[in-house]
Design a protein around this motif. Sequence first.
Motif, mmCIF file in Angstrom:
data_model
loop_
_atom_site.group_PDB
_atom_site.id
_atom_site.type_symbol
_atom_site.label_atom_id
_atom_site.label_comp_id
_atom_site.label_asym_id
_atom_site.label_seq_id
_atom_site.Cartn_x
_atom_site.Cartn_y
_atom_site.Cartn_z
ATOM 1 N N GLU A 1 0.828 -1.208 0.000
ATOM 2 C CA GLU A 1 0.000 0.000 0.000
ATOM 3 C C GLU A 1 0.859 1.253 0.000
ATOM 4 O O GLU A 1 0.573 2.218 -0.729
ATOM 5 C CB GLU A 1 -0.935 -0.002 1.210
ATOM 6 N N LEU A 2 1.919 1.278 0.793
ATOM 7 C CA LEU A 2 2.790 2.452 0.833
ATOM 8 C C LEU A 2 3.509 2.654 -0.495
ATOM 9 O O LEU A 2 3.661 3.789 -0.965
ATOM 10 C CB LEU A 2 3.802 2.318 1.965
ATOM 11 N N MET A 3 3.948 1.565 -1.123
ATOM 12 C CA MET A 3 4.585 1.692 -2.432
ATOM 13 C C MET A 3 3.576 2.168 -3.466
ATOM 14 O O MET A 3 3.885 3.007 -4.321
ATOM 15 C CB MET A 3 5.194 0.353 -2.859
ATOM 16 N N ALA A 4 2.347 1.669 -3.380
ATOM 17 C CA ALA A 4 1.298 2.089 -4.313
ATOM 18 C C ALA A 4 0.969 3.565 -4.161
ATOM 19 O O ALA A 4 0.544 4.230 -5.117
ATOM 20 C CB ALA A 4 0.041 1.247 -4.108
ATOM 21 N N GLN A 5 1.157 4.097 -2.952
ATOM 22 C CA GLN A 5 0.899 5.514 -2.688
ATOM 23 C C GLN A 5 2.118 6.393 -2.964
ATOM 24 O O GLN A 5 2.101 7.590 -2.668
ATOM 25 C CB GLN A 5 0.473 5.692 -1.219
ATOM 26 N N ASN A 6 3.173 5.799 -3.531
ATOM 27 C CA ASN A 6 4.409 6.524 -3.829
ATOM 28 C C ASN A 6 5.031 7.138 -2.576
ATOM 29 O O ASN A 6 5.574 8.246 -2.602
ATOM 30 C CB ASN A 6 4.161 7.619 -4.876
ATOM 31 N N LYS A 7 4.974 6.383 -1.480
ATOM 32 C CA LYS A 7 5.537 6.840 -0.214
ATOM 33 C C LYS A 7 6.894 6.200 0.080
ATOM 34 O O LYS A 7 7.515 6.518 1.088
ATOM 35 C CB LYS A 7 4.567 6.517 0.937
ATOM 36 N N ILE A 8 7.345 5.298 -0.787
ATOM 37 C CA ILE A 8 8.616 4.592 -0.577
ATOM 38 C C ILE A 8 9.529 4.834 -1.767
ATOM 39 O O ILE A 8 9.106 4.714 -2.920
ATOM 40 C CB ILE A 8 8.382 3.073 -0.414
ATOM 41 N N GLY A 9 10.797 5.173 -1.474
ATOM 42 C CA GLY A 9 11.797 5.271 -2.530
ATOM 43 C C GLY A 9 12.472 3.939 -2.754
ATOM 44 O O GLY A 9 12.325 3.320 -3.811
ATOM 45 N N PHE A 10 13.202 3.455 -1.730
ATOM 46 C CA PHE A 10 13.889 2.169 -1.777
ATOM 47 C C PHE A 10 13.427 1.304 -0.603
ATOM 48 O O PHE A 10 13.028 1.816 0.446
ATOM 49 C CB PHE A 10 15.410 2.351 -1.671
ATOM 50 N N THR A 11 13.521 0.007 -0.761
ATOM 51 C CA THR A 11 13.251 -0.935 0.322
ATOM 52 C C THR A 11 13.899 -2.269 -0.013
ATOM 53 O O THR A 11 14.046 -2.623 -1.190
ATOM 54 C CB THR A 11 11.739 -1.135 0.560
ATOM 55 N N PHE A 12 14.298 -2.991 1.019
ATOM 56 C CA PHE A 12 14.846 -4.333 0.809
ATOM 57 C C PHE A 12 13.736 -5.385 0.714
ATOM 58 O O PHE A 12 14.026 -6.554 0.533
ATOM 59 C CB PHE A 12 15.810 -4.691 1.943
#
Length: 423
Positions: A263-274
């Motif tokens: 959900e956070l990635m879908a909301q463009n709230k994350i740049g990078f993540t492992f």
Amino acid sequence: MKKLISLLTLLLIISAFAAGCSRSKTSGDGAGNADGQVTLSLFSTMSNEGEKKAFESAIAKFEEENPDINIEANLPGGGYEDMLRVKMAANDMPDLFDTHGWSQLRYGEYTADLKDMDWVENLDPALDAILKDEQGKVYAYPLNQAKDGISYNANLLEEYGIEPPTTLDGLMTALETIKEKSNGDVVPLWIPGGDNWTIAQIFDEMATPLLITDKENSHGEQLLDGSFDWSNYTLLAEKMKEMQEKRLLNEDVLTAKLSQAPELMAQNKIGFTFVGGSLGPDATELNPEVKVGTMPVPAVHEGDQPSWIGGERFTLAAWKDSEHLEEAKKFIEFLAQPEVAKEIAEGTSSPTGLKNAEADTYYSKYYENFEEVKVQPYFDRVYLPSGMWDVMATTGQELLADTLTPEQLSKKMEEEYKRLRSQ
């Protein structure tokens, strides 16, 4: 009258005995039902929703084709290792279980030899050293293969003019750029530390470029013989702490949960993540406009090259003492059919483990872009004693909670490394 009472007593005893037999299990966790249906217990480390959905779909198809076999799937996430340790200690293993990278070292004595199964001739040779031993025993069936690195929001990187970084210094610069250009609206590096194994995942992936791949800074032999100087490990903790102090990590790093990632990635709230696996397709399902890329782990030392971290991801081994071993192998053979193997690999967004099944996954183009990058084995599976994964998770949590300094983290790692090696 006495004869009647004796007869009734005898009938009650027989009935109780029969009822007890009908309830008794016929294998560790799996059971044979009165109607002849066999129930197989299955434990897996799958945790992302997309992964579980793909696997559960395959289970449903198998049960439909084999109505006499029921699969009781357990997907306990971060609690998997603790649950399996209890079962190993009691020698009461599930009929089918995920070896998650430890097919030989941890679970080898509990696994049935699968070398005579048809799919073995199509096993990807890249997995031979992981799933086979010198005597030819095959320990588990690979549901897919791992090429772990770092996931990123491809749209945001393009908008901010950031190329996927190839070095740790480049990653730090990229994180600072995201923080600046998003005015703090985007988390540069998002970590779901509420599931503490995800912190161990970061340390494990980054330990390879720090301590193994660079020729001038390669400590593999020392790690294997016990002479490693753990001060060489401190840089990872220092960098993690630097990211936190510069507010390049999510403020809720110690409570955020893995389930929040799509959900956070879908909301463009994350740049990078492992976070990897099905994150991309899960996020894109929520927001068709979002694009999630993947990149190898960046080099730490100047002159070194990035690396994929991998090997087996999800597997299924059969318990050698299962009284339903034939049925367990039947399920594995079903999973090894090319069309089923393809569906699971695509559902988990990872390559298949078989030569005769090719998956078109969400990340295929990224794997092609980095096809020259070598795949290195998971650090802990080669260089650390069993049990160190939990230590990496807890020390990482303590670092981010300000209860350990980077130097203290390395010292604690050293103490636990020596203790576990001696067992």
